[in-house]
Design a protein around this motif. Sequence first.
Motif, short mmCIF file in Angstrom:
data_model
loop_
_atom_site.label_atom_id
_atom_site.label_comp_id
_atom_site.label_asym_id
_atom_site.label_seq_id
_atom_site.Cartn_x
_atom_site.Cartn_y
_atom_site.Cartn_z
N GLY A 38 81.42 64.84 -27.37
CA GLY A 38 82.55 63.93 -27.47
C GLY A 38 82.06 62.49 -27.41
N ASP A 39 82.56 61.71 -26.44
CA ASP A 39 82.11 60.32 -26.32
C ASP A 39 81.04 60.16 -25.25
N LYS A 40 80.44 61.26 -24.81
CA LYS A 40 79.46 61.24 -23.73
C LYS A 40 78.06 61.54 -24.24
N LEU A 41 77.09 60.71 -23.84
CA LEU A 41 75.67 60.96 -24.11
C LEU A 41 75.02 61.46 -22.84
N ILE A 42 74.15 62.46 -22.98
CA ILE A 42 73.49 63.08 -21.83
C ILE A 42 71.99 63.15 -22.08
N SER A 43 71.21 62.61 -21.17
CA SER A 43 69.75 62.73 -21.22
C SER A 43 69.28 63.36 -19.92
N GLN A 44 68.30 64.28 -20.01
CA GLN A 44 67.83 64.99 -18.82
C GLN A 44 66.30 64.98 -18.77
N PRO A 45 65.73 63.82 -18.42
CA PRO A 45 64.26 63.73 -18.37
C PRO A 45 63.66 64.60 -17.28
N ILE A 46 62.52 65.20 -17.61
CA ILE A 46 61.73 65.98 -16.66
C ILE A 46 60.49 65.19 -16.29
N LYS A 47 60.30 65.00 -15.03
CA LYS A 47 59.06 64.44 -14.51
C LYS A 47 58.83 65.04 -13.14
N GLY A 48 57.73 65.75 -12.98
CA GLY A 48 57.42 66.47 -11.75
C GLY A 48 57.28 67.95 -12.03
N THR A 49 56.08 68.48 -11.81
CA THR A 49 55.76 69.88 -12.13
C THR A 49 55.02 70.52 -10.98
N ALA A 50 55.38 71.77 -10.68
CA ALA A 50 54.66 72.55 -9.66
C ALA A 50 54.59 74.00 -10.11
N ASP B 277 64.95 55.22 -14.53
CA ASP B 277 65.28 53.82 -14.76
C ASP B 277 65.10 53.44 -16.23
N LEU B 278 64.02 53.96 -16.84
CA LEU B 278 63.76 53.68 -18.25
C LEU B 278 64.87 54.27 -19.13
N VAL B 279 65.26 55.52 -18.84
CA VAL B 279 66.32 56.17 -19.63
C VAL B 279 67.65 55.44 -19.46
N ARG B 280 67.94 55.02 -18.25
CA ARG B 280 69.16 54.24 -18.02
C ARG B 280 69.17 52.99 -18.90
N ASN B 281 68.02 52.32 -18.96
CA ASN B 281 67.92 51.13 -19.80
C ASN B 281 68.09 51.47 -21.28
N ASP B 282 67.45 52.56 -21.72
CA ASP B 282 67.58 52.97 -23.13
C ASP B 282 69.04 53.25 -23.49
N LEU B 283 69.75 53.91 -22.59
CA LEU B 283 71.14 54.27 -22.88
C LEU B 283 72.06 53.05 -22.96
N THR B 284 71.69 51.95 -22.31
CA THR B 284 72.55 50.76 -22.38
C THR B 284 72.69 50.24 -23.80
N HIS B 285 71.73 50.56 -24.67
CA HIS B 285 71.80 50.09 -26.06
C HIS B 285 72.90 50.81 -26.85
N ASP C 77 81.12 51.75 -31.99
CA ASP C 77 80.41 51.25 -33.17
C ASP C 77 79.02 51.87 -33.33
N VAL C 78 78.64 52.80 -32.45
CA VAL C 78 77.31 53.43 -32.50
C VAL C 78 77.43 54.82 -33.12
N THR C 79 76.72 55.05 -34.22
CA THR C 79 76.74 56.37 -34.86
C THR C 79 75.83 57.32 -34.10
N PRO C 80 76.00 58.63 -34.29
CA PRO C 80 75.09 59.58 -33.64
C PRO C 80 73.61 59.32 -33.95
N VAL C 81 73.29 59.01 -35.21
CA VAL C 81 71.90 58.74 -35.58
C VAL C 81 71.40 57.49 -34.85
N GLN C 82 72.24 56.45 -34.76
CA GLN C 82 71.84 55.24 -34.06
C GLN C 82 71.61 55.50 -32.57
N ALA C 83 72.44 56.35 -31.98
CA ALA C 83 72.29 56.66 -30.55
C ALA C 83 70.93 57.29 -30.29
#
Length: 429
Positions: A230-242, A273-281, A316-322
């Motif tokens: 819908g109008d929601k973008l979701i990113s789920q970065p993985i960092k940390g492995t065991a 923090d980086l992903v949060r910044n990327d999503l602001t665009h 004003d942001v298309t899926p490809v632009q996102a």
Amino acid sequence: MNIKVINIPLFKQKALQWAAKFDTACYLDSNNFTDPYGKFDTLIAVGKKAEITANTGNAFEQLEKFREDNPGFIFGFFGYDLKNEIEDLQSSNHYGLNFPDLYFFAPEIIISIKGNAVEITGADADIVFKTIERLELSTVYNANELDLKSRFTRPEYIDTVNRIKDHINRGDIYVTNFCQEFYAEHAKIDPLLIYQNLNGLSPTPFSAFVKWDGNYIICASPERFLAKRGDKLISQPIKGTARRDADLETDQNIIKQLRNHPKELQENVMIVDLVRNDLTHSAKPGTVKTEELFGIQSFKQVHQMVSTVVCEIRDDVTPVQALKNTFPMGSMTGAPKVSAMQLMEQYERSKRGVYSGAFGYFSPDSDFDFNVVIRTILYNSSNKYLSFQVGSAITYHANAAQEYEECLLKAKAILEVLGQQEIDTAKRI
């Protein structure tokens, strides 16, 4: 056509084998992982009504036009080196696969599975269903012929990590993802069998078998890059492995150690923090938030630390632009993003290509879902080049020898399905 199927696991096996006979096909399997943002348990696409192949230059612009011309389902990938189109970067490292930077196709037939419900669209659905149901599962396979080599010896890898840490100490970057390639020339494999074995050994929520023009992506990715619902973008970065352990008590202690490990927490929060910044665009002002920080997901081979960052997409942001606005994904680059990517081009010895990129789909309702291409075997059957890469996050607290062992842990399932219990790291260019 909608059908209720009693034995879904058997139907999926047959559908995969049926799909693999097409020149162009993809099979996406969530392996029954619980996912609040997943629309399908399994999604299969075969045949091509149209396709686009593009390299860095105006690839995103070409995809935007292709999407307009093909508003239904399209499937494909973004190669990591599209970063050169987004930023003032370049890639000059060795690349044996020769895959394009971007490829998408509009399929002729789509099969979606949710629970025990199967939906078939395109062509004659009844004939497709009966063909799959009548299929006899094949047990014939070809043995692998591989001489697997590494671009780095273990001492060279450790020395390189320590040089990268010098950049961190100087403040050039805070965190990066340093990747190394394992490869085989003159390789002969059975891609379908390799995928079946890999998916059985390491079932993950973003598993994929992809085939086009004799090229293969055999993927056991646990990570979502970006989805739109819908109008929601979701990113789920993985960092940390065991690692996992067969003893339950020990395994639970490993989870506790991962959840409280300073280095793992540091690298995860930096990428969040980086992903949060990327999503602001792409986001409506004030809508970027972290839904979950330092979540732990357990897979057959490893435990992973996963965070979830979301926002509301601007009108004003298309899926490809996102997707372009957040590409490449922060979990595979580092921070600051451009500086980390520049340094990794200097220290890595292989072009990443599809590895560190994303594979997924756009749906008719303008939603999309793309994984991170990791834990993946890439194979060009024309020139018989096989490649897989593994990476590790390098921070101030990173121990070079431990990072090397983490790379081998991430490669464990791939090595096993390729019949390679160990890598002779003395074999390299």
